[in-house]
Scaffold this active site. Structure first.
Site, mmCIF file in Angstrom:
data_model
loop_
_atom_site.group_PDB
_atom_site.id
_atom_site.type_symbol
_atom_site.label_atom_id
_atom_site.label_comp_id
_atom_site.label_asym_id
_atom_site.label_seq_id
_atom_site.Cartn_x
_atom_site.Cartn_y
_atom_site.Cartn_z
ATOM 1 N N ARG A 130 0.823 -1.229 0.000
ATOM 2 C CA ARG A 130 0.000 0.000 0.000
ATOM 3 C C ARG A 130 0.849 1.268 0.000
ATOM 4 N NH1 ARG A 130 -3.140 -2.722 4.030
ATOM 5 N NH2 ARG A 130 -4.887 -3.823 3.080
ATOM 6 N N LYS A 152 1.752 11.409 -11.316
ATOM 7 C CA LYS A 152 0.818 10.546 -12.036
ATOM 8 C C LYS A 152 1.517 9.249 -12.402
ATOM 9 C CE LYS A 152 -2.527 13.535 -14.326
ATOM 10 N NZ LYS A 152 -3.119 13.854 -15.643
ATOM 11 N N GLU A 194 7.309 17.665 -25.650
ATOM 12 C CA GLU A 194 6.800 18.068 -24.332
ATOM 13 C C GLU A 194 7.503 19.340 -23.833
ATOM 14 O OE1 GLU A 194 4.215 16.627 -22.788
ATOM 15 O OE2 GLU A 194 4.112 14.573 -23.552
ATOM 16 N N LYS A 235 6.121 22.533 -15.008
ATOM 17 C CA LYS A 235 5.247 21.449 -14.591
ATOM 18 C C LYS A 235 5.015 21.493 -13.088
ATOM 19 C CE LYS A 235 3.762 16.851 -14.951
ATOM 20 N NZ LYS A 235 3.693 15.648 -15.760
ATOM 21 N N GLU A 245 -5.566 17.166 -10.573
ATOM 22 C CA GLU A 245 -6.236 17.500 -11.819
ATOM 23 C C GLU A 245 -7.734 17.705 -11.666
ATOM 24 O OE1 GLU A 245 -4.837 15.334 -15.206
ATOM 25 O OE2 GLU A 245 -6.385 16.152 -16.507
ATOM 26 N N ARG A 249 -4.447 21.670 -13.867
ATOM 27 C CA ARG A 249 -3.490 20.661 -14.308
ATOM 28 C C ARG A 249 -3.842 20.125 -15.688
ATOM 29 N NH1 ARG A 249 -0.358 15.989 -10.864
ATOM 30 N NH2 ARG A 249 0.620 15.014 -12.658
ATOM 31 N N ASN A 253 -2.414 18.708 -20.624
ATOM 32 C CA ASN A 253 -2.893 17.794 -21.657
ATOM 33 C C ASN A 253 -2.968 18.440 -23.038
ATOM 34 O OD1 ASN A 253 -3.242 15.549 -19.954
ATOM 35 N ND2 ASN A 253 -5.156 16.424 -19.188
ATOM 36 N N HIS A 256 -2.794 16.361 -26.049
ATOM 37 C CA HIS A 256 -2.866 14.959 -25.633
ATOM 38 C C HIS A 256 -4.168 14.268 -25.990
ATOM 39 C CE1 HIS A 256 0.848 15.868 -23.647
ATOM 40 N NE2 HIS A 256 0.917 14.674 -23.082
ATOM 41 N N HIS A 260 -3.566 11.008 -27.811
ATOM 42 C CA HIS A 260 -3.957 9.697 -27.280
ATOM 43 C C HIS A 260 -4.800 8.924 -28.285
ATOM 44 C CE1 HIS A 260 -3.405 10.672 -22.701
ATOM 45 N NE2 HIS A 260 -2.275 10.374 -23.297
ATOM 46 N N HIS A 275 4.688 8.337 -28.105
ATOM 47 C CA HIS A 275 3.853 9.309 -27.396
ATOM 48 C C HIS A 275 4.148 10.762 -27.797
ATOM 49 C CE1 HIS A 275 1.454 11.099 -24.231
ATOM 50 N NE2 HIS A 275 2.515 11.732 -23.763
#
Lengths: 377, 377
Positions: A130, A152, A194, A235, A245, A249, A253, A256, A260, A275
């Site tokens: 955990r 993330k 990026e 960032k 987000e 945030r 994207n 993106h 994606h 990517h």
């Protein structure tokens, strides 16, 4: 003396997240100082290094020597390189390997590789017992300026990219700028998309600086460390404002949502599209779509396209090798993307270079007709 | 009028965790009010109900009708009953089913079942889209008094129980005490072991009350709701003090270190041993071991054993049907348990009824010789 010089060369970017705050260290030759930097911050820990076979072949010995010299016991967990490792099967393998190494909660998982390794190892670190200790050592440009910062983590499923994961902050990021010399030119360029993104989001002066100085970044001049530090700071600023987000945030994207969809359409086949290339095409499309919606000047869209083409990145759907599904299918992938809220599409659009914003009510019909125009049957 | 009576019967136990605070509602017939209680707290959400085939057959229609009456759309995700569903394979299936239902981040995953369902669905809710809305509707006594409260989720691996998971708090717990009448006597008894645990940790008066009133709990008298509420309050207190188990929360593991080892030794075969039975034996062993270490009186160990045997729970390793591996192997399982810190064993030991404490330097040799005595070859 050598030692002092090396220390002086390190740039530190703090990420301010209350009791989850941490530093990003950026500099040449940091791998050799990893043991010392970790030992400084965590007493008598053991380390599991999650890496891929390519990175291991190039840099693993040096990292393990550095840890060992600082008295840190380490074990390596190797996965196959590439996006296919970012799935449930490899997550299970890596998590079990961490447990098999009998690491305890306070011990540390080091993600040593590109974005795939960071997302996968961070997810495994976040769920093994955990939540274990976690350090990012990004070895690709993309990972150094983007995926290693902000917490993330995640894997892909048949339903889309990064739809499964946790928010899990590292306790330290170590970005060795020298290792970028071992990247293929294509991979370096993909990461550069990026870097350019931060200029396009809200730093128009940085974009202008990139237009002038990008060659220094590619060639390993002092511009490289500077561009990486500015990117990380950009960032970190956004993440500090909105860790999970719920708002700002989402600006990260930019490019993106289209990107994606294109990655899904090419089945994550890196021979066709990686990517950063998807993001490059996606950013150009976002600027063109914004121009079409009369939000931005077409000149800005042309300027973005010219710069990204100039560094060698793909800038159109037609630039992707092989057949693609029709616009309607791309639209389906967009609708399943995680940035959908109750039928209305949320897109990052722009009013011009460095003036991106979150648009929450983009009509799906407008996106579809734009895609049909850019990707006719 | 009926409505008011029903409302009056609800006991509310708050769990205070800052911005992650939530309520536990306990009462008869709560399933029929689930739609209303959820609609009160979350506007225009959709719901995915994760449940097992047994619970679905008994109660799913009522829950879906209650949601539908409150204008809430729901979909059901069914898994096979039993501990075997608490693994990576089912986690992947459930997570993908949540994504396939196109639920968004603010939508809600409802865990509708016993401890296995709560742990599994909570983990899936915590990782799908990096965290969705989540509500616990525990249907076993064990889940109502223990696993649904406090935010621990997880699955088992070959390395042990619950070694993989996340801390993920529900936004509401709805415990319908009527559904406990559909449990088998064996399952009810197993849950009762966790009720008794709260008395043994730090509420000696509660343990004395249980010795006198346990029949009312089993028979569904007013003692049942009272015992569940006291148990939830006990757990909520500990969790509020130490959400992530860096200290006091470990007290909740009373009986669990021995218990987990026995569950591993029986390969999670519920025909031989269920979790609560392992905890029952484990609590007796913890008291006996404490007595052997001259920490507690043997009379207290005998009193614990007598009460748990009285309600029909197993109280010794010899009470587990079938062959078990030798004491040395049980010791191995204990060493791999997550409560190990750097070679020294951490155990929950006791100075007497209701006087448990965290012992951090228990010599493994003492545990082994105790196990050899209790489980001779």
């Amino acid at each position: 003396m050598t030692d002092l010089t090396a220390l002086n060369a390190i740039t530190t970017v703090p990420v301010k997240l209350g009791d989850r705050s941490y530093d990003i260290l950026i500099g040449a030759g940091l791998i050799d100082q990893a043991g010392r930097e970790i030992a400084k911050r965590a007493k008598s820990v053991r380390v599991a290094i999650v890496t891929d076979e390519t990175v291991a072949g190039l840099h693993l010995d040096r990292l393990m020597r550095s840890l060992s010299a600082a008295g840190i016991d380490s074990t390596a967990i190797l996965v196959a390189p590439g996006e296919k490792s970012k799935g449930f099967a490899t997550l299970e393998t890596v998590t079990n390997a961490i447990l098999a190494a009998r690491l305890e909660r306070g011990d540390i998982v080091v993600a040593f590789g590109g974005g795939v390794i960071g997302d996968l190892a961070g997810f495994a670190a976040g769920i093994a017992r955990r939540g274990m200790g976690f350090i990012q050592m990004p070895t690709s440009l993309l990972a150094q300026v983007d995926s290693s910062v902000g917490g993330k983590t995640g894997i892909n499923t048949a339903h889309g990219k990064n739809l499964v994961g946790v928010f899990y902050q590292p306790q330290l990021v170590l970005a060795d700028t020298d290792v970028l010399d071992t990247l293929s030119p294509r991979e370096f360029r993909a990461g550069y998309a990026e870097v350019a993104k931060y200029g396009l989001i809200d730093r128009p002066d940085f974009f202008t600086w990139l237009e002038k100085n990008w060659r220094g970044i590619f060639d390993g001049g002092p511009e490289r460390t500077e561009a990486i530090a500015i990117s990380c700071r950009s960032k970190a600023d956004v993440v500090a404002r909105d860790e999970r987000e719920t708002g700002d945030r989402a600006l990260l994207n930019l490019g993106h949502t289209f990107g994606h969809a294109l990655e899904t359409a090419t089945n994550y086949d890196s021979a066709r599209l990686v990517h950063g290339e998807g993001v490059s095409i996606g950013m150009v499309l976002a600027h063109q779509f914004s121009a079409k919606m009369n939000l931005a000047s077409p000149d800005d869209a042309r300027r973005v396209e010219a710069h990204l083409r100039g560094v060698g990145l793909p800038v159109s759907i037609a630039g992707i090798p092989g057949d693609l599904p029709p616009a309607e299918k791309l639209m389906d992938y967009i609708a399943q993307d995680k940035k959908v809220a109750r039928g209305a599409l949320t897109f990052i659009l722009t009013r011009g270079i460095g003036q991106s914003f979150i648009a929450k009510d983009v009509p799906p019909s407008a996106v579809l007709s734009f895609l049909q125009e850019k990707h006719p049957k």
